[in-house]
Scaffold this motif. Structure first.
Motif, PDB file in Angstrom:
ATOM      1  N   CYS A  45      -0.233  -2.583   7.301  1.00  0.00           N
ATOM      2  CA  CYS A  45      -1.426  -1.726   7.307  1.00  0.00           C
ATOM      3  C   CYS A  45      -1.522  -0.885   8.572  1.00  0.00           C
ATOM      4  CB  CYS A  45      -2.678  -2.577   7.137  1.00  0.00           C
ATOM      5  SG  CYS A  45      -2.856  -3.241   5.470  1.00  0.00           S
ATOM      6  N   ALA A  46      -1.104  -1.444   9.707  1.00  0.00           N
ATOM      7  CA  ALA A  46      -1.131  -0.664  10.947  1.00  0.00           C
ATOM      8  C   ALA A  46      -0.125   0.483  10.882  1.00  0.00           C
ATOM      9  CB  ALA A  46      -0.843  -1.564  12.138  1.00  0.00           C
ATOM     10  N   ALA A  47       1.055   0.222  10.315  1.00  0.00           N
ATOM     11  CA  ALA A  47       2.050   1.298  10.178  1.00  0.00           C
ATOM     12  C   ALA A  47       1.555   2.361   9.205  1.00  0.00           C
ATOM     13  CB  ALA A  47       3.374   0.714   9.696  1.00  0.00           C
ATOM     14  N   THR A  48       0.941   1.935   8.102  1.00  0.00           N
ATOM     15  CA  THR A  48       0.389   2.882   7.139  1.00  0.00           C
ATOM     16  C   THR A  48      -0.715   3.713   7.773  1.00  0.00           C
ATOM     17  OG1 THR A  48       0.913   1.357   5.357  1.00  0.00           O
ATOM     18  CG2 THR A  48      -0.667   3.088   4.861  1.00  0.00           C
ATOM     19  N   TRP A  49      -1.542   3.069   8.568  1.00  0.00           N
ATOM     20  CA  TRP A  49      -2.626   3.757   9.259  1.00  0.00           C
ATOM     21  C   TRP A  49      -2.058   4.856  10.171  1.00  0.00           C
ATOM     22  CZ3 TRP A  49      -6.756   0.655  12.521  1.00  0.00           C
ATOM     23  CH2 TRP A  49      -7.767   1.519  12.941  1.00  0.00           C
ATOM     24  N   ALA A  50      -1.005   4.505  10.925  1.00  0.00           N
ATOM     25  CA  ALA A  50      -0.420   5.468  11.861  1.00  0.00           C
ATOM     26  C   ALA A  50       0.213   6.646  11.125  1.00  0.00           C
ATOM     27  CB  ALA A  50       0.619   4.768  12.736  1.00  0.00           C
ATOM     28  N   VAL A  51       0.961   6.353  10.069  1.00  0.00           N
ATOM     29  CA  VAL A  51       1.631   7.434   9.332  1.00  0.00           C
ATOM     30  C   VAL A  51       0.608   8.321   8.625  1.00  0.00           C
ATOM     31  CG1 VAL A  51       3.187   7.910   7.394  1.00  0.00           C
ATOM     32  CG2 VAL A  51       3.795   6.171   9.081  1.00  0.00           C
ATOM     33  N   GLY A  56      -2.564  13.448   8.300  1.00  0.00           N
ATOM     34  CA  GLY A  56      -3.884  13.968   7.972  1.00  0.00           C
ATOM     35  C   GLY A  56      -4.461  13.469   6.658  1.00  0.00           C
ATOM     36  N   ASN A  57      -3.951  12.369   6.131  1.00  0.00           N
ATOM     37  CA  ASN A  57      -4.452  11.811   4.875  1.00  0.00           C
ATOM     38  C   ASN A  57      -5.547  10.785   5.207  1.00  0.00           C
ATOM     39  OD1 ASN A  57      -4.888  10.764   2.367  1.00  0.00           O
ATOM     40  ND2 ASN A  57      -2.715  10.464   1.886  1.00  0.00           N
ATOM     41  N   TYR A  58      -6.782  11.266   5.296  1.00  0.00           N
ATOM     42  CA  TYR A  58      -7.856  10.422   5.801  1.00  0.00           C
ATOM     43  C   TYR A  58      -8.317   9.370   4.797  1.00  0.00           C
ATOM     44  CZ  TYR A  58      -7.745  13.719   9.544  1.00  0.00           C
ATOM     45  OH  TYR A  58      -7.313  14.489  10.586  1.00  0.00           O
ATOM     46  N   HIS A  59      -8.073   9.594   3.515  1.00  0.00           N
ATOM     47  CA  HIS A  59      -8.395   8.573   2.519  1.00  0.00           C
ATOM     48  C   HIS A  59      -7.487   7.350   2.717  1.00  0.00           C
ATOM     49  CE1 HIS A  59      -9.826   6.854  -1.198  1.00  0.00           C
ATOM     50  NE2 HIS A  59      -8.576   6.683  -1.588  1.00  0.00           N
ATOM     51  N   SER A  60      -6.209   7.576   2.957  1.00  0.00           N
ATOM     52  CA  SER A  60      -5.270   6.473   3.214  1.00  0.00           C
ATOM     53  C   SER A  60      -5.551   5.809   4.555  1.00  0.00           C
ATOM     54  CB  SER A  60      -3.831   6.972   3.173  1.00  0.00           C
ATOM     55  OG  SER A  60      -3.501   7.382   1.869  1.00  0.00           O
ATOM     56  N   VAL A  61      -6.005   6.594   5.527  1.00  0.00           N
ATOM     57  CA  VAL A  61      -6.369   6.023   6.828  1.00  0.00           C
ATOM     58  C   VAL A  61      -7.500   5.015   6.660  1.00  0.00           C
ATOM     59  CG1 VAL A  61      -7.421   6.563   9.062  1.00  0.00           C
ATOM     60  CG2 VAL A  61      -5.565   7.961   8.203  1.00  0.00           C
ATOM     61  N   THR A  66      -9.167  -0.603   6.612  1.00  0.00           N
ATOM     62  CA  THR A  66      -9.792  -1.740   5.935  1.00  0.00           C
ATOM     63  C   THR A  66      -8.804  -2.900   5.805  1.00  0.00           C
ATOM     64  OG1 THR A  66     -11.222  -0.244   4.695  1.00  0.00           O
ATOM     65  CG2 THR A  66     -10.975  -2.470   3.837  1.00  0.00           C
ATOM     66  N   GLY A  67      -7.555  -2.590   5.484  1.00  0.00           N
ATOM     67  CA  GLY A  67      -6.523  -3.626   5.399  1.00  0.00           C
ATOM     68  C   GLY A  67      -6.288  -4.329   6.717  1.00  0.00           C
TER      69      GLY A  67
END
Length: 95
Positions: A45-51, A56-61, A66-67
Motif C-alpha cells: 500500500c505504501a508503494a501504491t500510494w507513492a506511485v 496524480g491519481n488521487y482516487h488511488s492515493v 486507507t490500506g
C-alpha cells in the motif's frame, strides 16, 4: 462464632484446559501470520500510494492511504491483544 464466609484464593488454572500447549502454539502461529500479512500489506500500500501520488491519481492515493492505515491498525491490534492477555493473566494471578 463468626458468620463471615471463608475466602480462599481463586487463581486461573490455564493448565487445566486439555491441549493448552496446542492452543498456545496455534494462537502464536495465527498472530505471526497476521503480522506478516500486515507488514506485506503495508509495503504494497505504501508503494501504491507513492506511485499513485507521483502520477496524480488521487482516487488511488486515498485507497492506498486507507490500506496503510488498516495495515498499521491490524498490526497494532494484534500486538495489543497479546499485551492485554498477558496483563489479564498477570492480574488474575495476583487477585
Amino acid at each position: 462464632m463468626s458468620t463471615r464466609p471463608r475466602t480462599g484464593g481463586v487463581y486461573p488454572n490455564i493448565g487445566a484446559v486439555g491441549g493448552a500447549s496446542t492452543l498456545v502454539s496455534i494462537i502464536g502461529a495465527l498472530l505471526t501470520i497476521i503480522l506478516i500479512i500486515a507488514c506485506l500489506m503495508l509495503i504494497v500500500c505504501a508503494a501504491t500510494w507513492a506511485v499513485a501520488a507521483a502520477h496524480g491519481n488521487y482516487h488511488s492515493v486515498t485507497k492506498a492511504r486507507t490500506g496503510v492505515l488498516v495495515a498499521v491498525g491490524a498490526a497494532a491490534l494484534a500486538g495489543a491483544g497479546v499485551a492485554w492477555m498477558n496483563f489479564l493473566l498477570h492480574l488474575g494471578s495476583t487477585l
